[in-house]
Design a protein around this motif. Structure first.
Motif, PDB file in Angstrom:
ATOM      1  N   TRP A 147      26.648  -0.537 -15.452  1.00  0.00           N
ATOM      2  CA  TRP A 147      25.217  -0.447 -15.845  1.00  0.00           C
ATOM      3  C   TRP A 147      24.296  -1.520 -15.756  1.00  0.00           C
ATOM      4  O   TRP A 147      23.099  -1.547 -15.537  1.00  0.00           O
ATOM      5  CB  TRP A 147      25.058   0.461 -17.192  1.00  0.00           C
ATOM      6  N   GLY A 148      25.008  -2.854 -15.950  1.00  0.00           N
ATOM      7  CA  GLY A 148      24.421  -3.938 -16.107  1.00  0.00           C
ATOM      8  C   GLY A 148      23.048  -3.881 -16.826  1.00  0.00           C
ATOM      9  O   GLY A 148      23.120  -3.841 -17.922  1.00  0.00           O
ATOM     10  N   THR A 149      21.980  -4.320 -16.130  1.00  0.00           N
ATOM     11  CA  THR A 149      20.572  -4.477 -16.817  1.00  0.00           C
ATOM     12  C   THR A 149      19.760  -3.179 -16.772  1.00  0.00           C
ATOM     13  O   THR A 149      18.706  -3.184 -17.314  1.00  0.00           O
ATOM     14  CB  THR A 149      19.760  -5.538 -16.234  1.00  0.00           C
ATOM     15  N   ARG A 150      20.406  -2.227 -16.289  1.00  0.00           N
ATOM     16  CA  ARG A 150      19.548  -0.834 -16.063  1.00  0.00           C
ATOM     17  C   ARG A 150      19.147  -0.170 -17.384  1.00  0.00           C
ATOM     18  O   ARG A 150      18.004   0.363 -17.471  1.00  0.00           O
ATOM     19  CB  ARG A 150      20.278   0.051 -15.167  1.00  0.00           C
ATOM     20  N   ILE A 151      19.892  -0.076 -18.263  1.00  0.00           N
ATOM     21  CA  ILE A 151      19.707   0.281 -19.529  1.00  0.00           C
ATOM     22  C   ILE A 151      18.755  -0.272 -20.238  1.00  0.00           C
ATOM     23  O   ILE A 151      17.687   0.173 -20.552  1.00  0.00           O
ATOM     24  CB  ILE A 151      21.024   0.595 -20.306  1.00  0.00           C
TER      25      ILE A 151
END
Length: 255
Positions: A147-151
């Motif tokens: 998910w990295g920085t998406r959330i």
């Protein structure tokens, strides 16, 4: 004030709630990538990955085999009404009015291992995939990397859209780890709920989870926007304790 909650393992796909029109999860294309990986796994592999019983492994293997887009309306339901764990016993979303659900749509987000971020009325299919699961993808070793920085991006966009200056963290540590705290464009408020036990106040998991849901419901129903109003929370016997509280971690005691 934007609220974040964890999802729940217990689901309800039996009742037939009347709700406003369902919406589509923002990161549904990313969810599909995860499902394609999970569809290739045997029940035994799912059992090892998730650390669940034989029956739960078979159940979730079947869920992922049946997962499809577009979601069949009969098999999906709004996220806030699909989850039925301890937090959602406190939230009591089925008792919210249509106007309150619409307010929640703008001021509540549910963090999810499979869907990333869910709005209350986002349609979802039954699943189990905890955020802490070490599911390897092309992006890395686990879902936090996937998910990295998406959330965090989604949270910041909604903070701006709803003109919220505060992020109310009512999620578990496992799920809140999916948000890069230093990048959040708001002040983070993380309430602590303690119950009296053997003459001392301590966090008791079941009661604390339910209290998080109860506070989320109270914030939605009263359209609470600031920490100054938050300290007035007094549901289910809890009371604000100024002595043990800080600005970012208000403490509520019961008993």
């Amino acid at each position: 004030m934007l609220i974040v909650l964890s999802p729940a393992k217990t689901l309800d796909y039996e009742s037939q709630p009347k709700v406003p029109a369902r919406t589509t999860p923002e990161w549904i294309a990313e969810s599909e990538k995860l499902v394609e990986l999970l569809k290739k796994k045997t029940p035994k592999q799912i059992q090892t990955l998730m650390g669940v019983s034989d029956n739960l492994a078979e159940l979730n293997h079947g869920r992922y085999q049946d997962w499809q887009l577009p979601m069949p309306e009969a098999a999906s339901r709004p996220a806030v009404l699909a989850f039925k764990g301890d937090v959602y016993l406190g939230l009591q979303a089925d008792r919210l009015t249509e106007k309150q659900l619409q307010y929640a749509q703008d001021h509540l987000r549910i963090l999810s291992g499979l869907y990333g971020v869910l709005r209350p009325l986002d349609a979802m299919l039954a699943y189990r995939l905890e955020m802490g699961t070490a599911l390897k993808t092309r992006r890395g070793k686990d879902l936090y990397v996937f998910w990295g920085t998406r959330i965090t991006q989604s949270i910041n966009e909604q903070l701006a859209a709803s003109h919220s200056r505060y992020l109310l963290n009512l999620a578990s540590n496992e799920y809140f780890r999916s948000i890069q705290k230093k990048s959040v464009q708001a002040e983070i408020i993380a309430p602590v709920f303690k119950d009296q036990s053997n003459g001392k106040y301590r966090v008791i998991s079941y009661f604390a989870k339910k209290a998080r849901g109860t506070m989320a419901s109270w914030v939605i129903r009263n359209k609470v926007k600031t920490p100054a109003k938050l300290v007035k929370f007094a549901e289910d016997g809890y009371r604000y304790d100024s002595e043990s509280s800080t600005e970012s971690a208000p403490v509520f005691l019961r008993g």
